[in-house]
Motif scaffolding. Sequence first.
Motif, PDB file in Angstrom:
ATOM      1  N   GLU A  34       0.829  -1.205   0.000  1.00 31.50           N
ATOM      2  CA  GLU A  34       0.000   0.000   0.000  1.00 31.50           C
ATOM      3  C   GLU A  34       0.862   1.253   0.000  1.00 31.50           C
ATOM      4  N   ALA A  35       1.960   1.223   0.757  1.00 29.65           N
ATOM      5  CA  ALA A  35       2.867   2.375   0.788  1.00 29.65           C
ATOM      6  C   ALA A  35       3.519   2.584  -0.577  1.00 29.65           C
ATOM      7  N   LEU A  36       3.895   1.499  -1.234  1.00 29.89           N
ATOM      8  CA  LEU A  36       4.509   1.606  -2.552  1.00 29.89           C
ATOM      9  C   LEU A  36       3.525   2.162  -3.579  1.00 29.89           C
ATOM     10  N   ARG A  38       0.840   4.006  -2.972  1.00 29.38           N
ATOM     11  CA  ARG A  38       0.608   5.423  -2.654  1.00 29.38           C
ATOM     12  C   ARG A  38       1.745   6.292  -3.173  1.00 29.38           C
ATOM     13  N   GLY A  39       2.943   5.757  -3.126  1.00 31.24           N
ATOM     14  CA  GLY A  39       4.110   6.506  -3.589  1.00 31.24           C
ATOM     15  C   GLY A  39       4.270   6.519  -5.095  1.00 31.24           C
ATOM     16  N   TRP A 197       6.571   2.350   7.002  1.00 30.43           N
ATOM     17  CA  TRP A 197       5.743   2.553   5.812  1.00 30.43           C
ATOM     18  C   TRP A 197       5.846   3.983   5.287  1.00 30.43           C
ATOM     19  N   GLU A 201       7.078   4.909   1.566  1.00 31.99           N
ATOM     20  CA  GLU A 201       6.272   5.746   0.677  1.00 31.99           C
ATOM     21  C   GLU A 201       7.082   6.947   0.173  1.00 31.99           C
ATOM     22  N   GLU A 202       7.860   7.542   1.052  1.00 32.06           N
ATOM     23  CA  GLU A 202       8.675   8.698   0.660  1.00 32.06           C
ATOM     24  C   GLU A 202       9.701   8.300  -0.399  1.00 32.06           C
ATOM     25  N   ALA A 204       9.463   5.772  -2.389  1.00 33.66           N
ATOM     26  CA  ALA A 204       8.712   5.419  -3.596  1.00 33.66           C
ATOM     27  C   ALA A 204       8.384   6.667  -4.402  1.00 33.66           C
ATOM     28  N   ARG A 205       7.992   7.724  -3.716  1.00 32.04           N
ATOM     29  CA  ARG A 205       7.681   8.986  -4.424  1.00 32.04           C
ATOM     30  C   ARG A 205       8.910   9.522  -5.144  1.00 32.04           C
TER      31      ARG A 205
END
Length: 212
Positions: A34-36, A38-39, A197, A201-202, A204-205
């Motif tokens: 989910e974090a990936l 979202r990123g 997470w 996510e950070e 991934a962004r």
Amino acid sequence: MPQNIALIERVMTAAPVIPVLVIEDPAKAVPMAEALVRGGLPSIEITLRTPRALEAIKLVADNVEGAIPGAGTVLDQAQYEAAVAAGSQFIVSPGATTKLLDIAEQSDVPLLPGAATSSEVMALLERGYERLKFFPAEQAGGASYLKSLSSPLTAAKFCPTGGVSLEKAPGYLSLPNVLCVGGSWIADAKAIAAEDWAGIEERARAAAALSA
């Protein structure tokens, strides 16, 4: 049938980076994926290097909207079939054997096979495989070596994986024969174990913002 190039290319071009993951605890698979997503990194390669990797793939496939889960380090028919049954939408191997290609050509789930030399690339092109994993990227010669393959082997497009970092990724992504890179830096084992997470996510962004 030979490689479904359109299907595997959709996986490779969904974002500039495909995270390559080693998951020990399947309970962490869903929040990590989910974090990936979202990123901005929907294609997710979960390697079959741990006893419960298939369970992690199934959890992501069943529960994470927008994720494109795949299985990495697939070496034989049993692993290929188990990965497909778990919900993998793509399969990644470190290399290619005749048996593995035979299995892939009987499946609707596409294979991204690994290659590191011009002869290996030529052999795969003969079999109808034009979308390949360049592995191990850094150890096999890095971006300069891969660039040298672009003129004589124009049909082949790659996902370099192995030693690729955020700092090295742009050098690969600038090449005419690279569609994306694979990397473990976004969600390494330490970050997953710590359930970081927000950090995943950070990263991934930052990876999603790279130019392919």
